[in-house]
Design a protein around this motif. Structure first.
Motif, PDB file in Angstrom:
ATOM      1  N   GLU A   1       0.835  -1.202   0.000  1.00  0.00           N
ATOM      2  CA  GLU A   1       0.000   0.000   0.000  1.00  0.00           C
ATOM      3  C   GLU A   1       0.873   1.257   0.000  1.00  0.00           C
ATOM      4  OE1 GLU A   1      -2.536  -0.458   3.370  1.00  0.00           O
ATOM      5  OE2 GLU A   1      -3.805  -1.954   2.381  1.00  0.00           O
ATOM      6  N   GLU A   2       1.947   1.248   0.772  1.00  0.00           N
ATOM      7  CA  GLU A   2       2.869   2.388   0.808  1.00  0.00           C
ATOM      8  C   GLU A   2       3.536   2.583  -0.552  1.00  0.00           C
ATOM      9  OE1 GLU A   2       4.770   5.672   2.054  1.00  0.00           O
ATOM     10  OE2 GLU A   2       3.248   4.581   3.181  1.00  0.00           O
ATOM     11  N   SER A   3       3.915   1.481  -1.170  1.00  0.00           N
ATOM     12  CA  SER A   3       4.528   1.545  -2.491  1.00  0.00           C
ATOM     13  C   SER A   3       3.544   2.112  -3.515  1.00  0.00           C
ATOM     14  CB  SER A   3       4.995   0.162  -2.916  1.00  0.00           C
ATOM     15  OG  SER A   3       5.504   0.188  -4.222  1.00  0.00           O
ATOM     16  N   ALA A   4       2.288   1.731  -3.416  1.00  0.00           N
ATOM     17  CA  ALA A   4       1.268   2.243  -4.330  1.00  0.00           C
ATOM     18  C   ALA A   4       1.075   3.745  -4.141  1.00  0.00           C
ATOM     19  CB  ALA A   4      -0.042   1.503  -4.121  1.00  0.00           C
ATOM     20  N   LYS A   5       1.096   4.213  -2.904  1.00  0.00           N
ATOM     21  CA  LYS A   5       0.971   5.650  -2.642  1.00  0.00           C
ATOM     22  C   LYS A   5       2.149   6.408  -3.236  1.00  0.00           C
ATOM     23  CE  LYS A   5      -1.597   5.259   1.678  1.00  0.00           C
ATOM     24  NZ  LYS A   5      -1.543   5.481   3.127  1.00  0.00           N
ATOM     25  N   GLN A   6       3.353   5.869  -3.074  1.00  0.00           N
ATOM     26  CA  GLN A   6       4.552   6.510  -3.612  1.00  0.00           C
ATOM     27  C   GLN A   6       4.503   6.544  -5.138  1.00  0.00           C
ATOM     28  OE1 GLN A   6       6.984   8.008  -1.844  1.00  0.00           O
ATOM     29  NE2 GLN A   6       7.891   8.665  -3.764  1.00  0.00           N
ATOM     30  N   ALA A   7       4.051   5.454  -5.746  1.00  0.00           N
ATOM     31  CA  ALA A   7       3.960   5.395  -7.201  1.00  0.00           C
ATOM     32  C   ALA A   7       2.957   6.421  -7.717  1.00  0.00           C
ATOM     33  CB  ALA A   7       3.564   3.988  -7.644  1.00  0.00           C
ATOM     34  N   ASP A   8       1.849   6.583  -7.014  1.00  0.00           N
ATOM     35  CA  ASP A   8       0.841   7.567  -7.415  1.00  0.00           C
ATOM     36  C   ASP A   8       1.404   8.982  -7.320  1.00  0.00           C
ATOM     37  OD1 ASP A   8      -1.766   8.342  -8.235  1.00  0.00           O
ATOM     38  OD2 ASP A   8      -2.203   8.910  -6.150  1.00  0.00           O
ATOM     39  N   ALA A   9       2.138   9.258  -6.254  1.00  0.00           N
ATOM     40  CA  ALA A   9       2.751  10.578  -6.097  1.00  0.00           C
ATOM     41  C   ALA A   9       3.765  10.831  -7.213  1.00  0.00           C
ATOM     42  CB  ALA A   9       3.415  10.686  -4.743  1.00  0.00           C
ATOM     43  N   ASN A  10       4.540   9.819  -7.576  1.00  0.00           N
ATOM     44  CA  ASN A  10       5.520   9.976  -8.649  1.00  0.00           C
ATOM     45  C   ASN A  10       4.846  10.194  -9.995  1.00  0.00           C
ATOM     46  OD1 ASN A  10       7.698   9.748  -6.968  1.00  0.00           O
ATOM     47  ND2 ASN A  10       8.009   7.571  -7.352  1.00  0.00           N
ATOM     48  N   ARG A  11       3.729   9.516 -10.233  1.00  0.00           N
ATOM     49  CA  ARG A  11       3.003   9.720 -11.484  1.00  0.00           C
ATOM     50  C   ARG A  11       2.494  11.151 -11.578  1.00  0.00           C
ATOM     51  NH1 ARG A  11       1.373   4.321 -10.749  1.00  0.00           N
ATOM     52  NH2 ARG A  11      -0.403   4.922  -9.467  1.00  0.00           N
ATOM     53  N   LYS A  12       2.013  11.688 -10.460  1.00  0.00           N
ATOM     54  CA  LYS A  12       1.538  13.071 -10.470  1.00  0.00           C
ATOM     55  C   LYS A  12       2.682  14.045 -10.669  1.00  0.00           C
ATOM     56  CE  LYS A  12      -2.494  12.323  -7.576  1.00  0.00           C
ATOM     57  NZ  LYS A  12      -3.104  12.560  -6.268  1.00  0.00           N
TER      58      LYS A  12
END
Length: 62
Positions: free
Chosen positions: A17-28
């Motif tokens: 879940e933490e990795s998914a949050k980080q990936a979403d932030a990087n995409r933005k």
């Protein structure tokens, strides 16, 4: 009696879940096309140039 929890699975799920949050932030943050980046850069430069044009030069300016 309480419910049994597999701590290894819980830890892995939390990391995922933490990795998914980080990936979403990087995409933005980084997920823009070159044309979008160039357009944003031009807009920023134009805004800065307009602001600099309104700057008062001289000793009387405070």
């Amino acid at each position: 009696m309480g419910e049994l929890v597999n701590l290894k699975r819980f830890r892995k799920r939390a990391e995922k879940e933490e990795s998914a949050k980080q990936a979403d932030a990087n995409r933005k943050r980084f997920g823009r096309t070159k044309s979008e980046r160039v357009l944003e850069e031009r807009r920023t430069k134009r805004a800065n140039d307009l602001l600099d044009q309104h700057q008062i030069d001289g000793e009387d300016a405070s």
